[in-house]
Design an enzyme around this catalytic site. Structure first.
Site, PDB file in Angstrom:
ATOM      1  N   THR A  11       0.831  -1.212   0.000  1.00 13.74           N
ATOM      2  CA  THR A  11       0.000   0.000   0.000  1.00 13.74           C
ATOM      3  C   THR A  11       0.863   1.258   0.000  1.00 13.74           C
ATOM      4  OG1 THR A  11      -1.627  -1.239   1.251  1.00 13.74           O
ATOM      5  CG2 THR A  11      -1.886   1.144   1.245  1.00 13.74           C
ATOM      6  N   VAL A  12       1.798   1.354   0.950  1.00 23.67           N
ATOM      7  CA  VAL A  12       2.589   2.587   1.051  1.00 23.67           C
ATOM      8  C   VAL A  12       3.595   2.683  -0.104  1.00 23.67           C
ATOM      9  CG1 VAL A  12       4.068   4.000   2.529  1.00 23.67           C
ATOM     10  CG2 VAL A  12       2.294   2.584   3.574  1.00 23.67           C
ATOM     11  N   LYS A 100       7.177   1.924  11.850  1.00 24.54           N
ATOM     12  CA  LYS A 100       7.244   2.260  13.289  1.00 24.54           C
ATOM     13  C   LYS A 100       7.830   1.138  14.144  1.00 24.54           C
ATOM     14  CE  LYS A 100       2.763   0.974  12.319  1.00 24.54           C
ATOM     15  NZ  LYS A 100       1.559   1.358  11.654  1.00 24.54           N
ATOM     16  N   GLU A 124       9.598  10.311   9.117  1.00 23.53           N
ATOM     17  CA  GLU A 124       8.416  11.157   9.356  1.00 23.53           C
ATOM     18  C   GLU A 124       7.112  10.355   9.331  1.00 23.53           C
ATOM     19  OE1 GLU A 124       8.127  14.845   9.922  1.00 23.53           O
ATOM     20  OE2 GLU A 124       6.382  13.743  10.612  1.00 23.53           O
ATOM     21  N   ILE A 131       0.894  13.518   8.917  1.00 23.64           N
ATOM     22  CA  ILE A 131       1.004  14.721   9.759  1.00 23.64           C
ATOM     23  C   ILE A 131       2.478  15.009  10.043  1.00 23.64           C
ATOM     24  CG2 ILE A 131       0.381  15.785  11.971  1.00 23.64           C
ATOM     25  CD1 ILE A 131      -1.854  13.692  12.214  1.00 23.64           C
ATOM     26  N   LYS A 200       4.468   4.280  18.592  1.00 21.10           N
ATOM     27  CA  LYS A 200       4.547   5.657  18.089  1.00 21.10           C
ATOM     28  C   LYS A 200       4.878   6.637  19.213  1.00 21.10           C
ATOM     29  CE  LYS A 200       1.392   4.734  14.226  1.00 21.10           C
ATOM     30  NZ  LYS A 200      -0.036   4.659  13.844  1.00 21.10           N
ATOM     31  N   GLY A 297      -3.166   5.642   5.880  1.00 25.63           N
ATOM     32  CA  GLY A 297      -3.644   5.560   4.488  1.00 25.63           C
ATOM     33  C   GLY A 297      -2.507   5.716   3.502  1.00 25.63           C
TER      34      GLY A 297
END
Ligand code: HSE
Length: 401
Positions: A11-12, A100, A124, A131, A200, A297
């Site tokens: 996905t990413v 993460k 990030e 964000i 996180k 997402g």
């Protein structure tokens, strides 16, 4: 031209390729260089997809290619990501990751290698998806002594809690719906048990406090015990239940925890609903700041990864990340942390409970005539647990912010 490689076309990874293609011109302009994806590592083939010509199945092709200056790691999980990332850094290639698990477990070691090699290990996208929060902690907020970070750091659980609250549904039913819509993983344990938020907050706290917060030492409670009845009370009190990941510095003590909390609309995180994430930061000179946006997402996460690639390309021979030492940050037990507590009890226990929790407020909801709830005065976690044990028959309990 700067050649890069992407490890993982899930996905990413496919989002990273899409973002680089969609905004190619402006990204190259901002990077000051043309960025080209030379390889994509994946076990699968993608016949018919233009990416196929870049697919390789052997990480060595990437790690041994001197032309590759930046490696994007978006495979997830600790292994083989850790081995590949460490080898890439040792070979002098900067790494940008959304992983993460990897950063929480090996962050200080990988940062140290990047520093020794004058390159960058950037992450990030590992916290809060799209964000910006790692870069602000690393640059914009360096004048401050950060004494609190409290975040809604998991989109899946925030979606579930929001839907339970708005539609009066049970946890299991909302989880099933979230899985059907693709918001929740088929194995949702890391999200609903709080482990994802725990990693996180460990990363954010380590960066903010400069020493390593071991995620395995953070007290972590998920949302699986929150029921539709708890939400009835929350609505009656005009409060929301949120899974908070929080760390604080109080004098010289550090506290960190992940748990569901009740909060009213005076709290800045109260209105963060659905899959959105937000991170509230307090600094000793800044005061309050809050970062809000799409916390998960494909494209939001890819946006953060690609921004890291731009940063890595702009700083090919200079480390820009603040050092986060491998020295362990000792966390104090949450036993002594003071707060108010909400507890549900059978109505027959009310007078006994009021004697144990003097000064508490009583809450009733018409739908549950056999029971009631108390909101205690401020007390330590330890004192609360002792009193609750002594009372017995507690139906549920939730902390208040
Ligand atoms: N499972 C995570 C979430 C994805 O729901 O927030 C982003 O890390």
């Amino acid at each position: 031209m700067v050649q890069i490689a992407v490890l993982g076309y899930g996905t990413v990874g496919s989002g990273v390729v899409e973002v680089l293609n969609t905004n190619q011109e402006s990204i190259n302009k901002k990077a000051g260089e043309e960025i080209n994806i030379k390889y994509v590592l994946d076990l699968r083939d993608f016949p018919g997809d233009p990416i196929q010509e870049k697919i390789v199945h052997d990480a060595d092709v990437i790690l041994n290619d001197k032309e590759i200056r930046v490696v994007v790691e978006v495979m997830g999980g600790v292994e083989p990501a850790y081995t590949f990332v460490k080898r890439a850094l040792l070979a002098g290639k900067s790494v940008c990751t959304s992983n993460k698990e990897l950063v929480a477990k090996h962050g200080p070691e990988l940062l140290e290698i990047a520093r020794e090699k004058n390159i960058n290990f950037l992450f990030e996208a590992s916290c809060g998806g799209g964000i910006p929060i790692i870069r602000p902690l690393n640059s914009s907020l360096t004048a401050d002594e950060i004494d609190e970070i409290t975040g809604i750091l998991n989109g899946t659980t925030n979606y579930i809690l929001t839907k339970m609250s708005k539609e009066g549904l049970e946890f299991d039913d909302v989880l099933k719906d979230a899985q059907e819509k693709g918001y929740a993983e088929r194995n949702p344990e890391a999200d609903v048990e709080g482990y994802d938020a725990c990693r996180k907050i460990a990363i954010l706290s380590s960066l903010a406090f400069g020493n390593n917060v071991d995620f395995e030492e953070i007290y972590t409670e998920g949302i699986t015990r929150i029921t539709a009845q708890d939400i009835l009370y929350a609505n009656e009190m005009h409060m929301a239940v949120k899974l908070l990941a929080s760390s604080r510095k109080v004098n010289d003590q550090f506290y960190a925890m992940v748990a569901p909390f009740l909060m009213d609309d005076s709290h800045p995180l109260y209105s963060v609903n659905g899959v959105f994430n937000a991170i509230f930061v307090h600094g000793n000179v800044l005061g309050d700041a809050m970062f809000y946006g799409s916390g998960a997402g494909k494209l939001p996460t890819a946006s953060a990864v690609v921004a890291d690639v731009v940063d890595a390309v702009k700083h090919l021979n200079r480390t820009v990340m603040t050092f986060w030492s491998s020295r362990k940050l000792s966390l104090s037990s949450i036993e002594n942390a003071e707060r108010r507590f909400f507890l549900r009890i059978p109505v027959v226990k009310l007078s006994e409970a009021q004697a144990l929790f003097p000064g508490s407020e009583v809450v009733r909801v018409a739908e549950l005539p056999e029971e009631c709830a108390l909101v205690s005065d401020q007390m330590s976690e330890k004192a609360f647990e002792e009193k609750a044990q002594k009372l017995g028959g507690v139906i549920s309990r939730i902390r208040l912010v």
